[in-house]
Every structure is written in C-alpha cells, then in structure tokens.
Design a protein around this motif. Structure first.
Motif, PDB file in Angstrom:
ATOM      1  N   CYS A   7       8.041   4.096   5.669  1.00 60.42           N
ATOM      2  CA  CYS A   7       6.873   4.609   4.957  1.00 60.42           C
ATOM      3  C   CYS A   7       6.984   6.129   4.903  1.00 60.42           C
ATOM      4  O   CYS A   7       7.427   6.765   5.863  1.00 60.42           O
ATOM      5  N   HIS A  49       4.474   8.141   4.809  1.00 60.13           N
ATOM      6  CA  HIS A  49       3.362   8.722   5.574  1.00 60.13           C
ATOM      7  C   HIS A  49       3.809   9.020   7.001  1.00 60.13           C
ATOM      8  O   HIS A  49       3.731  10.140   7.468  1.00 60.13           O
ATOM      9  N   CYS A  76       2.801  -0.683   2.730  1.00 58.98           N
ATOM     10  CA  CYS A  76       3.076  -0.442   4.142  1.00 58.98           C
ATOM     11  C   CYS A  76       2.031  -1.202   4.944  1.00 58.98           C
ATOM     12  O   CYS A  76       0.829  -0.946   4.801  1.00 58.98           O
ATOM     13  N   HIS A 118      -0.104   1.391   7.302  1.00 55.84           N
ATOM     14  CA  HIS A 118      -0.969   2.432   6.744  1.00 55.84           C
ATOM     15  C   HIS A 118      -1.668   2.050   5.449  1.00 55.84           C
ATOM     16  O   HIS A 118      -2.552   2.751   4.994  1.00 55.84           O
ATOM     17  N   ALA A 156      -0.376   2.262   2.524  1.00 57.53           N
ATOM     18  CA  ALA A 156       0.169   3.018   1.393  1.00 57.53           C
ATOM     19  C   ALA A 156       0.858   2.045   0.437  1.00 57.53           C
ATOM     20  O   ALA A 156       1.516   1.112   0.873  1.00 57.53           O
ATOM     21  N   THR A 157       0.694   2.269  -0.863  1.00 50.72           N
ATOM     22  CA  THR A 157       1.334   1.409  -1.852  1.00 50.72           C
ATOM     23  C   THR A 157       2.331   2.217  -2.667  1.00 50.72           C
ATOM     24  O   THR A 157       2.115   3.403  -2.935  1.00 50.72           O
ATOM     25  N   TYR A 158       3.420   1.560  -3.042  1.00 55.00           N
ATOM     26  CA  TYR A 158       4.521   2.213  -3.741  1.00 55.00           C
ATOM     27  C   TYR A 158       4.943   1.376  -4.945  1.00 55.00           C
ATOM     28  O   TYR A 158       4.889   0.147  -4.912  1.00 55.00           O
ATOM     29  N   CYS A 165       4.718   6.901  -4.586  1.00 62.56           N
ATOM     30  CA  CYS A 165       3.459   6.524  -3.970  1.00 62.56           C
ATOM     31  C   CYS A 165       2.415   6.289  -5.061  1.00 62.56           C
ATOM     32  O   CYS A 165       2.261   7.098  -5.975  1.00 62.56           O
ATOM     33  N   GLY A 199      -3.098   5.407  -1.196  1.00 58.35           N
ATOM     34  CA  GLY A 199      -3.114   5.384   0.260  1.00 58.35           C
ATOM     35  C   GLY A 199      -2.438   6.610   0.834  1.00 58.35           C
ATOM     36  O   GLY A 199      -2.030   7.518   0.106  1.00 58.35           O
ATOM     37  N   PRO A 200      -2.295   6.652   2.151  1.00 62.63           N
ATOM     38  CA  PRO A 200      -1.709   7.831   2.792  1.00 62.63           C
ATOM     39  C   PRO A 200      -0.186   7.888   2.598  1.00 62.63           C
ATOM     40  O   PRO A 200       0.543   7.090   3.153  1.00 62.63           O
ATOM     41  N   CYS A 201       0.261   8.801   1.773  1.00 64.51           N
ATOM     42  CA  CYS A 201       1.701   8.976   1.516  1.00 64.51           C
ATOM     43  C   CYS A 201       2.050  10.455   1.571  1.00 64.51           C
ATOM     44  O   CYS A 201       1.217  11.305   1.305  1.00 64.51           O
TER      45      CYS A 201
END
Length: 126
Positions: A54, A56, A78, A81, A83-85, A92, A95-97
């Motif tokens: 990830c 992040h 992820c 966290h 986070a989406t990719y 990213c 989310g948190p990236c």
C-alpha cells in the motif's frame, strides 16, 4: 567498469490462471534491494502487476491470500487502510494514499504471462 542493466522477461504463470477481477498470482521480487511480494491480476481482459505494498503505509494489501479486488471487482483495495487503486494504472482512487502502487511491466504471449525486470526490480535469485 560500470554494471550494465540487462532487462529480462520472466515467465510468471499460464494466462488461464488469471481471471477478470479474480484472484491474483503472487510472486517474489527484489525491489530497490529488498525482497518483496508482488502480484499479477487480470482486469477487463488485460494483465497488470504491482508490488504488494500500500502506498499509505508499505504493508501487504490483500484481505485474503491473493484477493485484492473490492466487492464490485473494479478497484484494488488495501485491507488495512481502505485505500483504493485503479487496477489499470495503480493510481490512488480514494482513501489514505501517498501516490500509487509500484507498477511492474508484464506481457502475455502464447498463453503465458511474463513479468519484466527493471533497473530497480529483479528476480529474487538475481
């Protein structure tokens, strides 16, 4: 005399092992001197590969072994966290990236998926 980088094309799996938005095929790489896990996926009939880290916090992303897609099958997520990719680019999407995923060049030929080395990316037994 300086070392010259010689790119390699390394067989990874049979094409049929990768199903659209399905399970990934994992593999080990050496990235910037560290052994890391990587994964290959198929999305919209194309094959993509990334480090399993990830952006992040550099930890593995899969929520179950070799599972990276969210419930819609359109985003890599992820598990820690959220986070989406993008499966196409590793960018990213939410989310948190801190940037995107580290992309690994892949190709598909004659029913086999291959990954390509790069100056900072080598096979484990390099």
């Amino acid at each position: 005399m300086a070392d010259t980088f010689e790119p390699q094309v390394i067989p990874l799996c049979n094409s049929q092992d990768l199903v659209n938005s399905g399970e990934a095929v994992p593999f080990d790489v050496v990235y910037c001197g560290q052994t890391c896990l990587a994964f290959a996926i198929r999305y919209d009939a194309q094959v993509y590969a990334y480090l399993n880290r990830c952006s992040h916090v550099p930890m593995e992303m899969d929520y179950q072994p070799n599972r990276f897609f969210d419930l819609t099958g359109h985003w890599l997520i992820c598990a820690t966290h959220g986070a989406t990719y993008s499966p196409r680019t590793g960018a990213c999407q939410g989310g948190p990236c801190r940037g995107g995923l580290v992309k690994i060049e892949v190709s598909e030929r004659d029913g086999v998926v291959h990954w390509h080395t790069a100056p900072q990316l080598h096979p484990v037994n390099f």
